[in-house]
Design a protein around this motif. Structure first.
Motif, PDB file in Angstrom:
ATOM      1  N   SER A  56      59.802  40.496 -72.228  1.00 37.83           N
ATOM      2  CA  SER A  56      58.407  40.671 -72.656  1.00 37.83           C
ATOM      3  C   SER A  56      57.404  40.086 -71.662  1.00 37.83           C
ATOM      4  O   SER A  56      56.217  40.010 -71.967  1.00 37.83           O
ATOM      5  CB  SER A  56      58.202  40.007 -74.026  1.00 37.83           C
ATOM      6  N   THR A  57      57.861  39.661 -70.474  1.00 39.88           N
ATOM      7  CA  THR A  57      56.965  39.042 -69.495  1.00 39.88           C
ATOM      8  C   THR A  57      55.803  39.963 -69.134  1.00 39.88           C
ATOM      9  O   THR A  57      54.657  39.522 -69.002  1.00 39.88           O
ATOM     10  CB  THR A  57      57.743  38.682 -68.217  1.00 39.88           C
ATOM     11  N   PHE A  58      56.081  41.242 -68.996  1.00 37.44           N
ATOM     12  CA  PHE A  58      55.033  42.201 -68.631  1.00 37.44           C
ATOM     13  C   PHE A  58      53.948  42.246 -69.697  1.00 37.44           C
ATOM     14  O   PHE A  58      52.750  42.254 -69.384  1.00 37.44           O
ATOM     15  CB  PHE A  58      55.646  43.586 -68.436  1.00 37.44           C
ATOM     16  N   TYR A  59      54.343  42.267 -70.965  1.00 27.18           N
ATOM     17  CA  TYR A  59      53.362  42.316 -72.050  1.00 27.18           C
ATOM     18  C   TYR A  59      52.529  41.039 -72.120  1.00 27.18           C
ATOM     19  O   TYR A  59      51.351  41.077 -72.488  1.00 27.18           O
ATOM     20  CB  TYR A  59      54.060  42.565 -73.382  1.00 27.18           C
ATOM     21  N   ILE A  60      53.133  39.904 -71.776  1.00 29.12           N
ATOM     22  CA  ILE A  60      52.365  38.656 -71.748  1.00 29.12           C
ATOM     23  C   ILE A  60      51.218  38.782 -70.750  1.00 29.12           C
ATOM     24  O   ILE A  60      50.073  38.428 -71.039  1.00 29.12           O
ATOM     25  CB  ILE A  60      53.284  37.467 -71.375  1.00 29.12           C
ATOM     26  N   SER A  61      51.529  39.315 -69.550  1.00 29.64           N
ATOM     27  CA  SER A  61      50.501  39.514 -68.528  1.00 29.64           C
ATOM     28  C   SER A  61      49.428  40.488 -69.003  1.00 29.64           C
ATOM     29  O   SER A  61      48.229  40.279 -68.776  1.00 29.64           O
ATOM     30  CB  SER A  61      51.146  40.052 -67.247  1.00 29.64           C
ATOM     31  N   HIS A 201      56.505  47.627 -60.604  1.00 28.39           N
ATOM     32  CA  HIS A 201      56.043  46.978 -59.383  1.00 28.39           C
ATOM     33  C   HIS A 201      54.686  47.509 -58.955  1.00 28.39           C
ATOM     34  O   HIS A 201      53.782  46.740 -58.587  1.00 28.39           O
ATOM     35  CB  HIS A 201      57.079  47.187 -58.276  1.00 28.39           C
ATOM     36  N   ASP A 202      54.507  48.828 -58.981  1.00 26.86           N
ATOM     37  CA  ASP A 202      53.233  49.427 -58.581  1.00 26.86           C
ATOM     38  C   ASP A 202      52.100  49.010 -59.505  1.00 26.86           C
ATOM     39  O   ASP A 202      50.972  48.782 -59.060  1.00 26.86           O
ATOM     40  CB  ASP A 202      53.339  50.949 -58.560  1.00 26.86           C
ATOM     41  N   LYS A 203      52.388  48.913 -60.786  1.00 28.02           N
ATOM     42  CA  LYS A 203      51.348  48.522 -61.748  1.00 28.02           C
ATOM     43  C   LYS A 203      50.940  47.063 -61.560  1.00 28.02           C
ATOM     44  O   LYS A 203      49.786  46.695 -61.762  1.00 28.02           O
ATOM     45  CB  LYS A 203      51.830  48.778 -63.176  1.00 28.02           C
TER      46      LYS A 203
END
Length: 238
Positions: A56-61, A201-203
């Motif tokens: 869930s690291t991406f959602y935290i960001s 990565h691109d996002k």
């Protein structure tokens, strides 16, 4: 009587940059909401098998971005109103908010740079674990619809990919062809590691570019707000 001369020019420059800042906050909020509800990302980050959840690291960001975008819109409006009203109180509050936001953005930027590969690597690890578990269970027991296999099918159908790399891609296509598995789309020729890189990565770099643009605008705004405050304080009306 309001401020005159060069200070008046600063006033309108501050209003202009604040308007850009407010618009940027709206753009960041919109991009963050788009990232949060992107169909591919939502599908992949909602996956789980045998108690294992997608990272869930991406959602935290993304949630941090949503909060930053909303705060930027509020602060931008405060700065615009303070500049038009020539209010030292509002401009002082605006400057304090900018300093806090700038400090938070620098801290977030450092954290993001240090962990720039974490999101993609976590997702690759999750995929690899599901792949190893699915292939082991399916090949050994012919159970084609186990939880790991369903997770893999979701990955493959969402990203149009198959396998960890070229070797596993060919191997999985062969096991599908001989009826041992049923997890890869027939036209999937790209590895899932490559697709995961492209998706996340691109996002992440897009987020970094947005943060850099906002930081530059904030520096100009802090300078202009200080100059305008000094100009208001020294104006004959006061």
């Amino acid at each position: 009587m309001g401020v005159e001369g060069c200070t008046k020019c600063i006033k309108y420059l501050l209003f202009f940059f604040n308007f850009i800042f407010w618009l940027t906050g709206g753009v960041i909020l919109g991009v963050a909401l788009w990232l949060r509800h992107d169909p591919k990302i939502s599908t992949l980050l909602g996956l789980e098998y045998d108690g294992n959840h997608a990272p869930s690291t991406f959602y935290i960001s993304v949630h941090i971005l949503i909060a930053v975008g909303a705060v930027m819109m509020v602060v931008g409006f405060l700065g615009c109103y303070g500049a038009i009203q020539e209010s030292q109180c509002l401009l002082g509050t605006f400057f304090a908010c900018l300093v806090i936001l700038f400090a938070c953005e620098v801290a977030a930027g450092i954290w993001g740079y240090m962990n720039r590969d974490t999101v993609t690597q976590e997702m690759k690890n999750f995929y690899d674990n599901a792949y190893d578990s699915a292939m082991k269970t399916t090949v050994n027991s012919q159970e084609k619809n186990n939880a790991a296999s369903l997770v893999l099918k979701a990955f493959h159908e969402t990203l149009s990919c198959c396998g960890k790399g070229p070797g596993t891609n060919i191997f999985t296509q062969l096991t599908d062809k001989f009826g041992m598995t049923n997890i890869c789309p027939s036209d999937a020729s790209t590895s899932c590691h490559q697709r995961i890189n492209e998706l996340f990565h691109d996002k992440i770099y897009l987020i970094g570019i947005a943060a850099l643009v906002v930081a530059v605008i904030m520096i100009f705004e802090m300078i202009f707000s200080m100059v305008l405050c000094c100009g208001i304080r020294n104006s004959p009306v006061y």
